[in-house]
Structure formats: structure tokens, C-alpha cells
Design an enzyme around this catalytic site. Sequence first.
Site, short mmCIF file in Angstrom:
data_model
loop_
_atom_site.label_atom_id
_atom_site.label_comp_id
_atom_site.label_asym_id
_atom_site.label_seq_id
_atom_site.Cartn_x
_atom_site.Cartn_y
_atom_site.Cartn_z
N HIS A 188 0.84 -1.21 0.00
CA HIS A 188 0.00 0.00 0.00
C HIS A 188 0.87 1.26 0.00
O HIS A 188 0.63 2.20 -0.77
CB HIS A 188 -0.92 -0.01 1.22
CG HIS A 188 -1.66 1.29 1.43
ND1 HIS A 188 -2.74 1.67 0.66
CD2 HIS A 188 -1.46 2.30 2.33
CE1 HIS A 188 -3.18 2.85 1.08
NE2 HIS A 188 -2.43 3.26 2.08
N GLU B 239 -10.44 2.05 3.41
CA GLU B 239 -9.12 1.43 3.58
C GLU B 239 -9.28 0.20 4.45
O GLU B 239 -9.85 0.27 5.55
CB GLU B 239 -8.11 2.40 4.20
CG GLU B 239 -7.69 3.51 3.25
CD GLU B 239 -6.43 4.27 3.71
OE1 GLU B 239 -6.11 4.22 4.91
OE2 GLU B 239 -5.79 4.90 2.85
#
Lengths: 430, 430
Positions: B136, B201
Site C-alpha cells: 500500500h 481502507e
Amino acid sequence: MTTIDETHAIDLPCWVDNAMGHPDFPVQNLPLGIFSPANGSARPGVAIGDHILDLAAIGDHLPDAVRPLLGDDCLNRMLALPATDRVALRRTLSRLLCDRDAQPVLAAALNAQAHCTLHLPARIGDYTDFYVGIHHATNVGTLFRPDNPLLPNYKYVPIGYHGRASSVRPSGLPVVRPNGQSKAPDAAEPRFGPTARLDYELELGIWIGQGNDLGDPIPIKDAGSHIGGFCLLNDWSARDFQAWEYVPLGPFLAKNFHSTISPWVITPEALAPFRQAQPARPQGDPAPLPYLLDPQDQEWGGLALDLGVTIRTARMRDAAMPPFRLSHSRASAMYWTAAQIVAHHASNGCNLTPGDLLGTGTISGSDRESLGSLLEMTQGGKSPITLPSGESRTFLEDGDEVMLEARAHRDGFASIGFGECRACILPGRA
Amino acid sequence: MTTIDETHAIDLPCWVDNAMGHPDFPVQNLPLGIFSPANGSARPGVAIGDHILDLAAIGDHLPDAVRPLLGDDCLNRMLALPATDRVALRRTLSRLLCDRDAQPVLAAALNAQAHCTLHLPARIGDYTDFYVGIHHATNVGTLFRPDNPLLPNYKYVPIGYHGRASSVRPSGLPVVRPNGQSKAPDAAEPRFGPTARLDYELELGIWIGQGNDLGDPIPIKDAGSHIGGFCLLNDWSARDFQAWEYVPLGPFLAKNFHSTISPWVITPEALAPFRQAQPARPQGDPAPLPYLLDPQDQEWGGLALDLGVTIRTARMRDAAMPPFRLSHSRASAMYWTAAQIVAHHASNGCNLTPGDLLGTGTISGSDRESLGSLLEMTQGGKSPITLPSGESRTFLEDGDEVMLEARAHRDGFASIGFGECRACILPGRA
């Protein structure tokens, strides 16, 4: 909007010893706090001269709205009251403390501050630190990003970030020098150890009074009424850790090891005479976006506060030398008002709660005598300061004591101060 | 270190309907939470199958250490217990729930989950979000800083920043689309309005159990014992606000308008069988600095957890279509272990307190099917996703419901899940 009333009269005949003309706590101030008398438990009190008035001990004389809150060991529920209740409390206290007939009743409720312990005034739910000192932002930006000191968002966004609530401590408790990672520019790898660049930051703190529900923004015109008070805030900073860790998500361990606040909540009512116009933005700066723009706030949202920092090293204490003034600045160096800070914070629906603490960010002025951190004063450690003891400093050494101060002046009104915000540096632990 | 014991046996004969083989809450899980039964007040409970066991209702059968805490409406004091007390509670519950003779006593204390309301399990003192998903960090870094995706500190520092505790909400509560400032690359000025780039997220949350005093770091070898449990965390993000506000102090209003967590605290004991070695660092990566390095943590500090994200739009719900899986990843994509996160956080003396919440940061894998945010999946909005309904998405639309999931598998053990972490997007307020 807070207004000036009879509680602000300069000639109020307060009967408490030392209160008239007291540099911080004359009867025109009446800040709220949480204190323990010697061998007693924590309770709400009001500073008056060199004393603290125990509110629970005079509960029968106080307004109905505050009476149920006097057994609390924090001011959160008091902060949540509407301003009208806070004003009623202020008026009652002002009247009682200036009424000789009330002296016999109240005198037993006065405790010498010197014999009391002061605590955090509230359980801090969330602590947010802003960055509204534009000279500080420019100075620090120059050190960290010489080609790009003030970023393009600065004049549109009251820049802020979340800090650590658990490590906020009242004035007087020592600060342990923290360990952490730092990396010298020429080193291949970072090292872990005590910070070599420990600094203070001169800030104001804003206590949130009434909160807002999640999803409900606070309009700028109402933002002032959500402020429960002000304090001093020293945002201790480890500059070597900060430089290494702060990209891309901001300061973290460089800041969250300890923050010191002055323990008295200076109410918006006490500051009413010291409101002033927010300084005009320099020609060419953009106007605030509509959600941050309120004519009344522009006219009255500034604070006429003189701020200062002093230092006293261990050697200076041993030699009985007084603290040395490092700088003095003014709250008018804030690019955004307290109300703009609050309105921005809640503009996305973020819920603020009574007892939340917001820091303004370091308040430096535009000249060399008005810098609110050693980072700025020593130009990142390149230009040491010489102290009256002959010692020099780039950053703080163990045994140094730093004290912040804030005082409001205006002709025709009694000056008031914020009280003590000081702490001494202890060596790091192995 | 948590160990595998009789409470982990795969063939435990739990007598609660549906509990054996339950995808989330078999008797091997026993997560703690705070729930209200229909018309009842908030209280501690344990999920078992499709039911919740009311702990206060069976207090006489529980260990002495937990009994005084069963009237609480949050788990903070339970989280503060040493692991031995938590283990004793787990063993007692496991035994009772597998003992037919206990059924008559316990059955009255079971509440159907469908009739209960689940709350935040703890009063969150401070919430900190980390950034330990290295894929990420690389993916997002590429979008925000194409020339400099993974910054030099990343492999030395478990990067983290403070988030907002007050706006964390349990699964099920809707998320109001926030307003904020954003600035298009070609615009002269920012605008204020609803986010056009609302994202989720996929993160794990770590609940702090026992805390540490200010100034007292937590050594890496002890860090695991300060973890009270785990949950799922959706760190809702407004990407347009984030891009404009995040320099130089990190994300703020782009993140703090709402965070959703799964309400059950999955204990370290329940996860004992799913511990695994932390994946070896790629050749050439630096070793962790000594304060972050513990051989036992390297051997057992990883978690064998499958993670996933699904979406269901309003149109999909109307058409009775099932949720669509957007991605699946694994907790092994964490570059730092949970213990390293805790040890780093406290390494400067920052005090953690029971009920603090730490987020891992988004956990994406290395391939296109394992990305934990739309920002990554759509490459910053450039490559829309097509859903089975024929709709396409770059970012979230009003009415979209996002659900996160986490499940632990290992041959020879009963699988356990984290339960629901879902929320639906509501239109912004004017």
C-alpha cells in the site's frame, strides 16, 4: 459573542488578600481548574490572587446549573455548559468576592495555591495541534524545505494534525528526554538514542466547550460559542526525530512524549475586553473561503495577548540567577482565529467533544526577538544562544527549565495572566 | 506468549445452536464486546455462534478477577487485566459452553445477536494509525510522489500518525459524505464541498490491553503482552481533501470524519493457533534496529489472516444481488508486526492506555487482486472498476455499502472470523 460587563470593571473591590492588582488572577479573571488541597481529593476551583476558591465548599451560593457538577474531578461537564451558565457563575463569583459580607462564608473555602496540587482541568478526549503561526510556519519551512517554505495550501487551510491526548500534563511535571530514531545527513543508517535536539514550542491551547454531533459541522458564526477557554501549551519537540520520521504522515514520536499546559482554563468571558480585530491579511493573500469567513469574527476574533518564554538552567538556579527571557511574541501573529480553527476542524462533520484540546501551533513574531522555538532562534542549531550564566544553548539540556507566559493588557481594564506553564528536563532513561 | 491449549481443540462439543462450524464465532473464538439486548442497557458479552452471552448474567460462574467488571458499559478495565485473567475467563467460558450440564444455567443468558445492538467495545483514549502495509505504501507513494514512492525512513520506522478517537464508530452506522477543501491541479483556488473521491481502507485494528506509564518504554519482548485484542478497521478517506491538506503535517480532515470498526475484540488467545513467522525481509532490506528486534516476535509475531473487501451498491441491493468482492489480501503483507508497532509507539516513553486503538494502515498485497483501497485499484481514479450490476466505480457513491472481513484458517484448527465491519455511504449535508 462575549460582552464586557460589570465583572470587568477595573476598580472591583475584591477582599481576597493580594487579589487586587495580582498579575495573573485578579477578580476580573476567575479561571476554572481542578485542584487538590493538601491531603484532599481533586475538585473544581477558581484561582483568585494567590488562592484557590473551592467551589464545592460554597455550592449553596452558586447557580443551579453548576451545583450538580461540583463533585466532579474534571471540568468536562462544566465545559459542556452553555455560555449563559458560565456567565452566571462568573457574575456570582465576582459579586461574592467583592462583597465584604460574604467574606466570613467564603474565607474558609480559600486554599493557598502554594499548598495545593493542580491537575489537568479536563479529561482530554482528543488533542489536535494546528499550525496557524504564519511566521513560525515560514521559518520552519525554510529550515526543512528551503526551496518551498510556505506550502500552497497554507493560506487556504488552517493546517492541523492530531496529537496525543494521553501525554498532556499540567505545568510543573518534569519532561523525560525521549529516546528515538534520528539520522544524520551523512550517516548510512539511523541510530536510536536520546534526542540531541530537544526543543519547546510556545503555543496557546483552546479548550472545547460544547461539542457537536458526528456529521454536524459547526458554522463559523457559531464557532466561538463552542470554545470553553484557553491555556498555554508547550509542545515539546525532538527535532532530530521529527526530521527523520515526519514524511509522509506528519510528526509522531517527535511530539507525543509529553506536552505541558497551564492548568487554569481562562474563559472567553475573562478575555472579552481583550478581543480585537484579526490582523488584515497582507495584500495579495486570498480571502478565507466562505465557511471560514464571518465579519464579526474578523472584527473581534483576535486576542490581544502578550506571550513570552523564559529559560533557567541548573547552573542559573544554583547561582540564584533569575530566569532569562528568550523571546516575546503576540497572539496577533495567528493567521487564523480560534473560531476559524474550530469551524475548520468540524467542517467535515468531525465531532468535537467538551474537554478536547486544540493547540494553535507555535506563535512566533516576524523578528528575531519573537521566535517561539529554539529551532527558529538558533536557525536549526547553527547559531547558539548565550545565556547570562555564560552557558550557550542550541537545544535544551538536562536540568533546563522552560516557562511560557501569556498576559492580556488593555488600557482601562485590569490585566490578567494565564498562570504557570513550566517544566524541567530530566535525563533520558537507559 | 499466548499458547495453544484445550480451548483450541477442533472437536469441542459446544451446545449452543449453530456455534459448531460457525464461520466467525465458534467456541474457539470467544471474542469480547459491549452489547445492549432489546430494551436493555450496554453490558459486556461474548459472541458465540449467532448469540451473545451476557457475562453479568452468569457472573457467579466466572473468575474472581472479571466479576467486578461485569457492570461496566465498556471493556477498558477488562482490557487492563493481565493476560492470565483473560486466559482464565476464556477457559471458564469454553468449559461452560461445552458442558451440557451448564446449559440450563447459561441458556437464559444467551441473546440472539440479531436482536442486540453492538457498541464500541471500549472508550478509545487515543487512536493511532500506522502505515505498515508496504505494498500500500508503495502504491500510494507512486500516486502522490511518482519519483519517490517509498521514502528512506520506511524500512527503519514503523510510520504512524495520530488519528481521531471521537469519530470511531462500530459496524453498521452509516457514513455521511464529508465536505472539505479540494483543489484540482488546474484550478487557481480550492473549493469547498462534498468529497468526490471517497474511499475505504482495509486495516486491522489493535486494542491496547495493559498500558505503560509516561516515560517508560515497552521493550519489544514485552510488547505482545500489551495487546488486548484485534478488530477490523475501515479508515474512510477523502482522497481529494487528503491530496490538498496533507503537507506538511499529514492527513487530518481527509480521515477524521468517521472510522468504522468491527465491534468484537478478537483476543490474542483466540489467535494463538494462527501465529506464524513474520515474512523474511527482502534481500537487501535493513534489519530492524535492536529496539524493534525480538527473535520470538520474528518467529511468531505474524498473523495468518485472510482479509477481504466487498461492495454492494444501492442498485445491487434493489436487484437482490449479493455483495461483490473487490479484493482479498493477507495480514502477512504487514512489514512490521503488531508487537513492533506497540514497541515503537512507546519507545519514546509515550504512554499507551487500555482501550487505545492502533490501526495497521491499509493492508494490500502485491498483485492487482489484493489492493485494500479504491485509490490503488483504480490507480487514483484513472481506471474505473465494473461491477456485476453494470455500474462502474472510481470512488464510492452514495448508497454504496462496503464490508471488510478477516478470517483465520489453519489445518487442524477451527476457523474463526472477526465479524462484521460494514457501513453505507449517506449523501453529504448541505
